[in-house]
Design a protein around this motif. Sequence first.
Motif: not given
Length: 615
Positions: A406-411
């Motif tokens: 829900h937030d794709q922090v690695w991108r």
Amino acid sequence: MSILSVTDPRLRETILPSPGRQRLSPSPVSWEDQVLYFLLPDRFSNGDEAGALDSEGIATSGSVRSFAPSDNANAIRSHKDALKWQANGNTFQGGTLRGILSKLGYLKRLGITTLWVGPIFKQVPTDEHSYHGYGVQNFLEVDPHFGTKEQLRNLVKRAHELGMYVVLDIILNHSGNVFAYKSGEQAWTGQKYPVEGFRDSLGQPSIPFRPLDLRQSTFQKVEDCAIWPWELQYPACFAREGTISNWDRDPEYIRGDFYSLKNIDLGTGNADNFVASPALRTLCEVYKYWIAYADLDGYRIDTVRHMGDGPTRHLCTILHEYASSVGKENFFLVGEVTGSRAFDTVEVTGLDAALAIGNIQEKLWKLPKGYVNPTEYFDLFRNAAYLKKGTDAWLGKKLVTMIDDHDQVWRPGDDKARFCSEGEGDRLVFAAVALNLTTLGIPCIYYGTEQRFDGRGTSDRYIREAMFGGGFGAFRSRDRHFFDESNAVFTEISKITQLRKRYKALRRGRQYLREISSDGQRFSVPHVLEGRLKSIVAWSRVFADHEIVLAINTDTRYRRDAFVAIDPEIHAEGHALQCVYQYPATGGKMTTNVLALGEKAVHISLPPCGFAMYL
């Protein structure tokens, strides 16, 4: 009246185990046997989807029709409509606990064994953007947008009847925007800022920043004011140090606010000499209550990195001991641990597992698309020597792995995207899910991946589409639902999850990336050439001298063939391995014989984007 204090007799009676009281449902024997499914309650289902199948497989009535290809982009046909669709993505869309309950059959048929439900606690009433559930105003109530406490309990009860477990998302690091600083929002500098007051039911900071006296309170809708339970209304419960600017600077990322979400002071000291704050002790009682009230099977703990090791260890100790006392010997505590300390955090704090976001999610995303060398993913599970565990199997129990979330922090930056949104992901998504379901870790599917959702945009909302349509449906649509059990990705996932259930090696086996060869003599691990890997990637799961050989083809255009090295001690020359699964189902050769070449090997041939399993 609602429960507003952790000393309320109704709460204490619920928490305290008593002789003769019915025991809660037991925990699973091993969490590595489970397949998780993560959903946000507001974005999953409202129970009004026409033709969706119930738990018995019977089509239900409803007003929302199933999505058809012609509905693609029906919400953005004009500039005005597009702006409205985008705005809807930031507000409540109408998903409910009742809706989730209506889709348990859908999840069961997909092969899901554990439902991970995003936060359902009561949000700050005036914050129309807190659809995600992470801005809590009352930790002891369910937000009315989602339903009631009784509906949560009924959802868990029905899931248990269907043989499924339920893990609930919880928050300790912060509350919602329940108070205002005197001079507006402040950046973190390490100093405490003066507070104007708690927010009233209209969102104004008109309430003195101290515990409310309910006997003399004249505030309208007092339960919508300040924060609950009552014990969290003491000023010392909050750090009051302003908003995080540098997300890597200690103690800023521990003490600072998450934007407008107010940091809760959880205590002092490191993990070995930690002293819990009254706020943390209160929240421990809160989360004991929800275990006992709803018969939950586990918690996913939000923003563990920002809590610190001391509070996390304290929470894990308290909740594990409490769960054991009520019959849940293997209650699951999985932490969201961003950054590079996932393994250390699990070891130090007593978490059962960490969400494998960051490097593992990134490589799991990029490998099927051919963007990284296979070693970059598989070597992440070879930290056993560093961890002094002696076997990579340790990691199989300690990591929850997923492609989308829900937030794709690695991108980097503000580019948020689902797997299917780029790099021919719509064609490779099943290969990616198969990799996720059959390699080490506890696999988790993010809602919509099984329907090829392809959201992408400049904020989290674009990867939080509504499965039931509404005003912010997937594929830039509105008023169409996506519970299509004939979708090829759905049907193939259901087959793999059944095989995973049948073969213990897929759940608990050791893992080996296999070398391949084009001529049967020179074997090596495949690697990226000219910017992209177009090859068979093969691996084995080995358990008690039983090997399962698995392979994907990252080439989206051409069939690929390879000799795949296998365990030389398990297989005799001439032994036939059976193909128990292939995608796409081409009707090709269903056995492959063990050959004595440069290595003991089998020949595997896969169509574009294919996946196969041999044993």
